[in-house]
Scaffold this active site. Structure first.
Site, PDB file in Angstrom:
ATOM      1  N   LYS A  14     112.624 -50.919  59.958  1.00 44.59           N
ATOM      2  CA  LYS A  14     113.002 -49.503  59.893  1.00 44.59           C
ATOM      3  C   LYS A  14     111.770 -48.595  59.966  1.00 44.59           C
ATOM      4  O   LYS A  14     111.772 -47.598  60.681  1.00 44.59           O
ATOM      5  CB  LYS A  14     113.795 -49.208  58.611  1.00 44.59           C
ATOM      6  CG  LYS A  14     115.084 -50.014  58.492  1.00 44.59           C
ATOM      7  CD  LYS A  14     115.902 -49.640  57.266  1.00 44.59           C
ATOM      8  CE  LYS A  14     115.218 -49.933  55.944  1.00 44.59           C
ATOM      9  NZ  LYS A  14     115.131 -51.367  55.601  1.00 44.59           N
ATOM     10  N   ARG A  89     121.382 -46.272  50.114  1.00 48.19           N
ATOM     11  CA  ARG A  89     121.315 -47.708  49.824  1.00 48.19           C
ATOM     12  C   ARG A  89     122.421 -48.161  48.887  1.00 48.19           C
ATOM     13  O   ARG A  89     122.489 -49.337  48.543  1.00 48.19           O
ATOM     14  CB  ARG A  89     119.973 -47.996  49.155  1.00 48.19           C
ATOM     15  CG  ARG A  89     119.026 -48.887  49.946  1.00 48.19           C
ATOM     16  CD  ARG A  89     117.745 -48.964  49.130  1.00 48.19           C
ATOM     17  NE  ARG A  89     116.854 -49.996  49.537  1.00 48.19           N
ATOM     18  CZ  ARG A  89     115.810 -49.811  50.351  1.00 48.19           C
ATOM     19  NH1 ARG A  89     115.572 -48.640  50.882  1.00 48.19           N
ATOM     20  NH2 ARG A  89     115.015 -50.820  50.616  1.00 48.19           N
ATOM     21  N   ARG A 128     103.739 -59.326  55.914  1.00 49.77           N
ATOM     22  CA  ARG A 128     103.370 -57.947  55.589  1.00 49.77           C
ATOM     23  C   ARG A 128     102.644 -57.902  54.245  1.00 49.77           C
ATOM     24  O   ARG A 128     101.697 -57.144  54.075  1.00 49.77           O
ATOM     25  CB  ARG A 128     104.622 -57.060  55.561  1.00 49.77           C
ATOM     26  CG  ARG A 128     104.320 -55.587  55.304  1.00 49.77           C
ATOM     27  CD  ARG A 128     105.525 -54.711  55.551  1.00 49.77           C
ATOM     28  NE  ARG A 128     106.430 -54.678  54.409  1.00 49.77           N
ATOM     29  CZ  ARG A 128     107.612 -54.053  54.406  1.00 49.77           C
ATOM     30  NH1 ARG A 128     108.038 -53.436  55.485  1.00 49.77           N
ATOM     31  NH2 ARG A 128     108.371 -54.065  53.339  1.00 49.77           N
ATOM     32  N   ARG A 134     101.529 -54.206  49.097  1.00 54.82           N
ATOM     33  CA  ARG A 134     102.728 -53.807  48.357  1.00 54.82           C
ATOM     34  C   ARG A 134     103.131 -54.926  47.399  1.00 54.82           C
ATOM     35  O   ARG A 134     103.394 -56.042  47.825  1.00 54.82           O
ATOM     36  CB  ARG A 134     103.881 -53.531  49.333  1.00 54.82           C
ATOM     37  CG  ARG A 134     103.829 -52.138  49.913  1.00 54.82           C
ATOM     38  CD  ARG A 134     104.933 -51.909  50.905  1.00 54.82           C
ATOM     39  NE  ARG A 134     106.284 -52.182  50.394  1.00 54.82           N
ATOM     40  CZ  ARG A 134     107.387 -51.847  51.058  1.00 54.82           C
ATOM     41  NH1 ARG A 134     107.291 -51.230  52.234  1.00 54.82           N
ATOM     42  NH2 ARG A 134     108.562 -52.127  50.559  1.00 54.82           N
ATOM     43  N   ARG A 146     115.132 -58.787  46.433  1.00 56.33           N
ATOM     44  CA  ARG A 146     115.451 -57.612  47.259  1.00 56.33           C
ATOM     45  C   ARG A 146     116.570 -57.921  48.247  1.00 56.33           C
ATOM     46  O   ARG A 146     117.453 -57.097  48.467  1.00 56.33           O
ATOM     47  CB  ARG A 146     114.203 -57.131  48.011  1.00 56.33           C
ATOM     48  CG  ARG A 146     113.231 -56.409  47.091  1.00 56.33           C
ATOM     49  CD  ARG A 146     111.845 -56.357  47.668  1.00 56.33           C
ATOM     50  NE  ARG A 146     111.766 -55.573  48.882  1.00 56.33           N
ATOM     51  CZ  ARG A 146     110.748 -55.634  49.737  1.00 56.33           C
ATOM     52  NH1 ARG A 146     109.730 -56.437  49.497  1.00 56.33           N
ATOM     53  NH2 ARG A 146     110.737 -54.888  50.816  1.00 56.33           N
TER      54      ARG A 146
HETATM   55  P1  ADP Z   1     112.130 -52.132  52.236  1.00 57.66           P
HETATM   56  O1  ADP Z   1     113.195 -51.576  53.141  1.00 57.66           O
HETATM   57  O2  ADP Z   1     111.179 -53.015  52.950  1.00 57.66           O
HETATM   58  O3  ADP Z   1     112.700 -52.731  50.974  1.00 57.66           O
HETATM   59  P2  ADP Z   1     111.409 -49.499  51.268  1.00 57.66           P
HETATM   60  O4  ADP Z   1     110.076 -48.898  51.400  1.00 57.66           O
HETATM   61  O5  ADP Z   1     112.563 -48.844  51.971  1.00 57.66           O
HETATM   62  O6  ADP Z   1     111.209 -50.980  51.753  1.00 57.66           O
HETATM   63  O7  ADP Z   1     111.816 -49.603  49.724  1.00 57.66           O
HETATM   64  C1  ADP Z   1     110.963 -50.163  48.772  1.00 57.66           C
HETATM   65  C2  ADP Z   1     111.599 -50.075  47.374  1.00 57.66           C
HETATM   66  O8  ADP Z   1     111.779 -48.679  47.020  1.00 57.66           O
HETATM   67  C3  ADP Z   1     112.992 -50.677  47.213  1.00 57.66           C
HETATM   68  O9  ADP Z   1     112.947 -52.069  46.968  1.00 57.66           O
HETATM   69  C4  ADP Z   1     113.511 -49.892  46.001  1.00 57.66           C
HETATM   70  O10 ADP Z   1     112.956 -50.357  44.787  1.00 57.66           O
HETATM   71  C5  ADP Z   1     112.959 -48.501  46.241  1.00 57.66           C
HETATM   72  N1  ADP Z   1     113.894 -47.677  47.018  1.00 57.66           N
HETATM   73  C6  ADP Z   1     113.695 -47.198  48.274  1.00 57.66           C
HETATM   74  N2  ADP Z   1     114.762 -46.506  48.680  1.00 57.66           N
HETATM   75  C7  ADP Z   1     115.685 -46.540  47.672  1.00 57.66           C
HETATM   76  C8  ADP Z   1     116.995 -46.020  47.491  1.00 57.66           C
HETATM   77  N3  ADP Z   1     117.609 -45.310  48.446  1.00 57.66           N
HETATM   78  N4  ADP Z   1     117.630 -46.251  46.319  1.00 57.66           N
HETATM   79  C9  ADP Z   1     117.034 -46.949  45.347  1.00 57.66           C
HETATM   80  N5  ADP Z   1     115.803 -47.491  45.450  1.00 57.66           N
HETATM   81  C10 ADP Z   1     115.121 -47.290  46.599  1.00 57.66           C
END
Ligand code: ADP
Length: 190
Positions: A14, A89, A128, A134, A146
Site C-alpha cells: 500500500k 481497518r 522490510r 520498524r 498483525r
Molecule cells: P502495515 O499495513 O504494514 O501494517 P501501517 O503503517 O499501515 O503498516 O500500520 C502500522 C500499525 O499502525 C498497525 O499495525 C497498527 O498498530 C497501527 N495502525 C495503522 N492504521 C491503523 C488503523 N486504521 N486503526 C488502528 N491501528 C492502526
C-alpha cells in the site's frame, strides 16, 4: 473528486503504490500508519499512546484512530481527492469514514484491494524489517499477530465496500510497475 481506499494486508504494498498514485493523480495521502509513526517520532501524547499497540502489532483503538484521521482530513481545503491508506481497518472505522465524508457531501469512490498470499507477506515484512527499523516488522511473531488481526478485524471492511459495489480486487503479486499500471487503469475509469 475521487476518494480511494487502498486496502490490503500488512506488506501488500500500500505504501509503495500510494507514492505512485499521489504522483499520478494528485491525491492527498492519508496513511494512519505514517501519521502514528510521525507522532511517535515527535513523542506527542498520541504517539506515546499508539506506540504500545503498534509495537505489539495490535490495532490502535478506534476512537483514537478515528479522531486523529478526522483532524487530518479537515486540514485540506478544496483537495483533488483523498487516498486512504491503512484506514479504515475496522467496521467501526468504515462506518465513521462514510459518515464524516457524507457530512461534507463526499463519498468513497472505490476500494482497491491488493491481494497477496500470506507466505509472500511474511517474507516481504521480514525483509522490510531488516532495513525499516520498524519494531513491528522485526520478528515473525509480531508479523503473525498483525496478519491474524487483519483476518479477524480488518478483512470485514472489504465486505463493507463490496456491499456498496465499490470493491475492486487487484493482484498484488508482480512487479511494482505492473501493479501500478493496473491501479492507474482502475482509478482512471472513474
Ligand atoms: P502495515 O499495513 O504494514 O501494517 P501501517 O503503517 O499501515 O503498516 O500500520 C502500522 C500499525 O499502525 C498497525 O499495525 C497498527 O498498530 C497501527 N495502525 C495503522 N492504521 C491503523 C488503523 N486504521 N486503526 C488502528 N491501528 C492502526
Amino acid at each position: 473528486m475521487k476518494n480511494i481506499v487502498l486496502f490490503g494486508p500488512p506488506g501488500a504494498g500500500k505504501g509503495t503504490q500510494s507514492e505512485f498514485l499521489v504522483e499520478e493523480f494528485g491525491f492527498i495521502h492519508l496513511s494512519t500508519g505514517d501519521i502514528f509513526r510521525y507522532n511517535i517520532l515527535n513523542k506527542t501524547d498520541l504517539g506515546v499512546l499508539a506506540k504500545k499497540y503498534m509495537d505489539e502489532g495490535r490495532l490502535v483503538p478506534d476512537s483514537l484512530t478515528i479522531d486523529m484521521l478526522k483532524s487530518e482530513f479537515v486540514k485540506y481545503v478544496d483537495p483533488l481527492g483523498f487516498l486512504f491508506d491503512g484506514f479504515p481497518r475496522t467496521e467501526a472505522q468504515a462506518t465513521a469514514l462514510d459518515r464524516f465524508l457524507a457530512q461534507e457531501d463526499l463519498r468513497i469512490t472505490a476500494m482497491l484491494g491488493l491481494e497477496v498470499p500470506d507466505e509472500e507477506l511474511m517474507s516481504r515484512l521480514l525483509e522490510r524489517g531488516k532495513v525499516s527499523g520498524r519494531p513491528d516488522d522485526a520478528n515473525s511473531e509480531v508479523i503473525k499477530n498483525r496478519l491474524a488481526i487483519y483476518y479477524k478485524e480488518t478483512a470485514v471492511v472489504q465486505r463493507h465496500y463490496e456491499n456498496q459495489g465499490k470493491y475492486i480486487a487487484v493482484n498484488g503479486v508482480g512487479s511494482v510497475k505492473q501493479i501500478s499500471s493496473v491501479l492507474k487503469a482502475e482509478i482512471g475509469q472513474f
